[in-house]
Design a protein around this motif. Structure first.
Motif, PDB file in Angstrom:
ATOM      1  N   GLY A 262       0.788  -1.230   0.000  1.00  0.00           N
ATOM      2  CA  GLY A 262       0.000   0.000   0.000  1.00  0.00           C
ATOM      3  C   GLY A 262       0.817   1.275   0.000  1.00  0.00           C
ATOM      4  N   ALA A 263       2.134   1.168  -0.121  1.00  0.00           N
ATOM      5  CA  ALA A 263       2.989   2.363  -0.100  1.00  0.00           C
ATOM      6  C   ALA A 263       2.789   3.229  -1.341  1.00  0.00           C
ATOM      7  CB  ALA A 263       4.450   1.951   0.033  1.00  0.00           C
ATOM      8  N   GLY A 264       2.342   2.609  -2.441  1.00  0.00           N
ATOM      9  CA  GLY A 264       2.131   3.370  -3.675  1.00  0.00           C
ATOM     10  C   GLY A 264       3.024   2.935  -4.828  1.00  0.00           C
ATOM     11  N   LYS A 265       3.707   1.818  -4.662  1.00  0.00           N
ATOM     12  CA  LYS A 265       4.675   1.375  -5.662  1.00  0.00           C
ATOM     13  C   LYS A 265       3.997   0.991  -6.986  1.00  0.00           C
ATOM     14  CE  LYS A 265       6.049  -2.008  -2.979  1.00  0.00           C
ATOM     15  NZ  LYS A 265       4.984  -1.882  -1.968  1.00  0.00           N
ATOM     16  N   THR A 266       2.949   0.174  -6.892  1.00  0.00           N
ATOM     17  CA  THR A 266       2.225  -0.244  -8.096  1.00  0.00           C
ATOM     18  C   THR A 266       1.606   0.960  -8.794  1.00  0.00           C
ATOM     19  OG1 THR A 266       1.746  -2.417  -7.163  1.00  0.00           O
ATOM     20  CG2 THR A 266       0.285  -1.660  -8.912  1.00  0.00           C
ATOM     21  N   THR A 267       1.063   1.859  -7.995  1.00  0.00           N
ATOM     22  CA  THR A 267       0.454   3.076  -8.537  1.00  0.00           C
ATOM     23  C   THR A 267       1.477   3.854  -9.370  1.00  0.00           C
ATOM     24  OG1 THR A 267      -1.060   3.182  -6.654  1.00  0.00           O
ATOM     25  CG2 THR A 267      -0.717   5.224  -7.897  1.00  0.00           C
ATOM     26  N   LEU A 268       2.693   3.968  -8.863  1.00  0.00           N
ATOM     27  CA  LEU A 268       3.739   4.712  -9.573  1.00  0.00           C
ATOM     28  C   LEU A 268       4.121   4.015 -10.888  1.00  0.00           C
ATOM     29  CD1 LEU A 268       5.746   7.044  -9.702  1.00  0.00           C
ATOM     30  CD2 LEU A 268       7.293   5.711  -8.230  1.00  0.00           C
ATOM     31  N   LEU A 269       4.251   2.703 -10.867  1.00  0.00           N
ATOM     32  CA  LEU A 269       4.569   1.977 -12.111  1.00  0.00           C
ATOM     33  C   LEU A 269       3.440   2.149 -13.126  1.00  0.00           C
ATOM     34  CD1 LEU A 269       6.203  -1.490 -11.294  1.00  0.00           C
ATOM     35  CD2 LEU A 269       7.290   0.728 -11.621  1.00  0.00           C
TER      36      LEU A 269
ATOM     37  N   ILE B 152      -1.148   3.967 -17.580  1.00  0.00           N
ATOM     38  CA  ILE B 152      -2.406   3.310 -17.224  1.00  0.00           C
ATOM     39  C   ILE B 152      -3.227   4.218 -16.306  1.00  0.00           C
ATOM     40  CG2 ILE B 152      -3.379   1.313 -15.969  1.00  0.00           C
ATOM     41  CD1 ILE B 152      -0.738  -0.194 -16.889  1.00  0.00           C
ATOM     42  N   LEU B 153      -2.520   5.004 -15.509  1.00  0.00           N
ATOM     43  CA  LEU B 153      -3.163   5.988 -14.630  1.00  0.00           C
ATOM     44  C   LEU B 153      -2.613   7.365 -14.984  1.00  0.00           C
ATOM     45  CD1 LEU B 153      -2.706   4.342 -11.098  1.00  0.00           C
ATOM     46  CD2 LEU B 153      -4.886   4.767 -12.249  1.00  0.00           C
ATOM     47  N   PRO B 154      -3.434   8.406 -14.839  1.00  0.00           N
ATOM     48  CA  PRO B 154      -2.905   9.749 -15.102  1.00  0.00           C
ATOM     49  C   PRO B 154      -1.962  10.203 -13.983  1.00  0.00           C
ATOM     50  CG  PRO B 154      -5.207   9.873 -14.438  1.00  0.00           C
ATOM     51  CD  PRO B 154      -4.867   8.416 -14.521  1.00  0.00           C
ATOM     52  N   LEU B 155      -0.986  10.980 -14.376  1.00  0.00           N
ATOM     53  CA  LEU B 155       0.035  11.449 -13.446  1.00  0.00           C
ATOM     54  C   LEU B 155       0.097  12.974 -13.518  1.00  0.00           C
ATOM     55  CD1 LEU B 155       3.660  10.033 -13.385  1.00  0.00           C
ATOM     56  CD2 LEU B 155       3.310  12.392 -14.064  1.00  0.00           C
ATOM     57  N   LYS B 156       0.095  13.616 -12.362  1.00  0.00           N
ATOM     58  CA  LYS B 156       0.335  15.065 -12.332  1.00  0.00           C
ATOM     59  C   LYS B 156       1.794  15.279 -12.007  1.00  0.00           C
ATOM     60  CE  LYS B 156      -3.412  16.377 -10.061  1.00  0.00           C
ATOM     61  NZ  LYS B 156      -3.989  17.017  -8.858  1.00  0.00           N
ATOM     62  N   GLY B 157       2.488  16.039 -12.834  1.00  0.00           N
ATOM     63  CA  GLY B 157       3.924  16.227 -12.669  1.00  0.00           C
ATOM     64  C   GLY B 157       4.599  15.951 -13.995  1.00  0.00           C
ATOM     65  N   GLY B 158       5.862  15.556 -13.962  1.00  0.00           N
ATOM     66  CA  GLY B 158       6.594  15.344 -15.211  1.00  0.00           C
ATOM     67  C   GLY B 158       6.985  13.905 -15.419  1.00  0.00           C
TER      68      GLY B 158
ATOM     69  N   ILE C  95      -0.784   4.667 -23.516  1.00  0.00           N
ATOM     70  CA  ILE C  95       0.006   3.464 -23.230  1.00  0.00           C
ATOM     71  C   ILE C  95       0.745   2.982 -24.475  1.00  0.00           C
ATOM     72  CG2 ILE C  95      -0.110   1.046 -22.496  1.00  0.00           C
ATOM     73  CD1 ILE C  95      -2.700   1.786 -20.967  1.00  0.00           C
ATOM     74  N   GLU C  96       0.015   2.919 -25.599  1.00  0.00           N
ATOM     75  CA  GLU C  96       0.604   2.359 -26.811  1.00  0.00           C
ATOM     76  C   GLU C  96       1.813   3.171 -27.271  1.00  0.00           C
ATOM     77  OE1 GLU C  96      -2.360   1.310 -29.746  1.00  0.00           O
ATOM     78  OE2 GLU C  96      -0.767   1.082 -31.228  1.00  0.00           O
ATOM     79  N   ASP C  97       1.708   4.493 -27.164  1.00  0.00           N
ATOM     80  CA  ASP C  97       2.844   5.326 -27.578  1.00  0.00           C
ATOM     81  C   ASP C  97       4.021   5.172 -26.614  1.00  0.00           C
ATOM     82  OD1 ASP C  97       1.690   6.227 -29.879  1.00  0.00           O
ATOM     83  OD2 ASP C  97       0.805   8.004 -28.967  1.00  0.00           O
ATOM     84  N   ARG C  98       3.719   4.874 -25.358  1.00  0.00           N
ATOM     85  CA  ARG C  98       4.817   4.634 -24.405  1.00  0.00           C
ATOM     86  C   ARG C  98       5.503   3.305 -24.706  1.00  0.00           C
ATOM     87  NH1 ARG C  98       3.345   7.818 -18.816  1.00  0.00           N
ATOM     88  NH2 ARG C  98       1.806   9.166 -19.803  1.00  0.00           N
ATOM     89  N   VAL C  99       4.713   2.325 -25.140  1.00  0.00           N
ATOM     90  CA  VAL C  99       5.307   1.051 -25.562  1.00  0.00           C
ATOM     91  C   VAL C  99       6.221   1.302 -26.758  1.00  0.00           C
ATOM     92  CG1 VAL C  99       4.826  -1.222 -26.569  1.00  0.00           C
ATOM     93  CG2 VAL C  99       3.427  -0.374 -24.678  1.00  0.00           C
TER      94      VAL C  99
END
Ligand code: ATP
Length: 238
Positions: free
Chosen positions: A42-49, A55-61, A74-78
């Motif tokens: 529950g620390a947030g490791k999976t969320t960060l990956l 797969i999840l939106p991220l605020k920041g860079g 996702i596809e463009d990141r692949v």
């Protein structure tokens, strides 16, 4: 430090509705580096990956291989060279080993696919032996190998692994970790999330310790393994 940066996550905030699971995290992975994130459930490791994969939106860079990927799907990141092996492996149980692998190569030409397949079989000879066996009938360790092999079919620059040792016997874990070391030697960087801190710190170059959505410690894997607080909380040496 002359290492070439590959992934940089800057001041990332990631949430589920109003709940912020990752709070202002900054992370770097260089080329030819194994970086591990250790931390409790529950620390947030999976969320960060998942956010790094899109797969999840991220605020920041989020910057990868010299490009801003914050807005890529996702596809463009692949396509850019990112790959994720999720915690639950997500194989196609009713398909055989080789067909699961071929699905990982959707962005490749036929010639590239054949080459990738040979490369994966060299890395995991067990998969070659079992290439006609249904994925659902493989052992846990073989399934983890297959999930990693499938992620490698697209020849990623960075492989992200979410708890590869989960549920596996120690001897199989040793096997999986040896392969992770071989990946680095072949030019693939690895971002490794693990609750098996001992094994992760042995193989990694650098480590981040995550608690309640934040990085509370970071450094070389050697320094983190030698940290008294880490030893007590994560290595069972308290
Ligand atoms: P684990 O090893 O258990 O997967 P983790 O460090 O990977 O732990 P996350 O799975 O990233 O942790 O979870 C971080 C926080 O976000 C937790 O408080 C979790 O309950 C919450 N969370 C995770 N997924 C969701 C979701 N789909 N909806 C709401 N909250 C979630």
């Amino acid at each position: 430090d002359s290492a070439t940066n590959l992934l940089r996550i800057t001041e990332a905030h990631i949430g589920y509705g109003k709940v912020e699971a990752v709070r202002g995290v900054t992370l770097d992975v260089a080329e030819n580096e194994i970086v591990t994130i250790i931390g409790a459930n529950g620390a947030g490791k999976t969320t960060l990956l998942n956010a790094t994969m899109g797969i999840l939106p991220l605020k920041g860079g989020a910057n990868f291989a010299g490009s801003d990927i914050t807005r890529l799907d996702i596809e463009d990141r692949v396509m850019a060279g990112l790959s994720l092996v999720p915690e639950h492996r997500e194989l196609f149980a009713a398909m055989n080993v080789e067909d699961n692998l071929r699905l990982g190569a959707f962005r490749n030409s036929r010639a590239e696919s054949a080459q990738s397949l040979e490369r994966v079989y060299t890395l995991f000879p067990r998969l070659k032996e079992r290439r006609r066996q249904l994925a659902g009938t493989l052992s846990g360790g073989e399934q983890q190998m297959l999930a990693m092999g499938r992620a490698l079919m697209g020849t990623p620059k960075l492989l992200m692994l979410d708890e590869p040792s989960l549920g596996l016997a120690p001897i199989i874990v040793a096997d999986i970790f040896r392969t992770i070391g071989e990946l680095r030697a072949s030019g693939v960087s690895v971002l490794l999330v693990e609750q098996n801190a001992q094994a992760a710190l042995q193989i990694a170059n650098r480590a981040y310790v995550m608690e309640l959505g934040e990085f509370v410690l970071q450094g070389t894997a050697k320094d983190i393994a030698g940290n008294a607080r880490v030893a007590a909380s994560y290595l069972g040496l308290g």
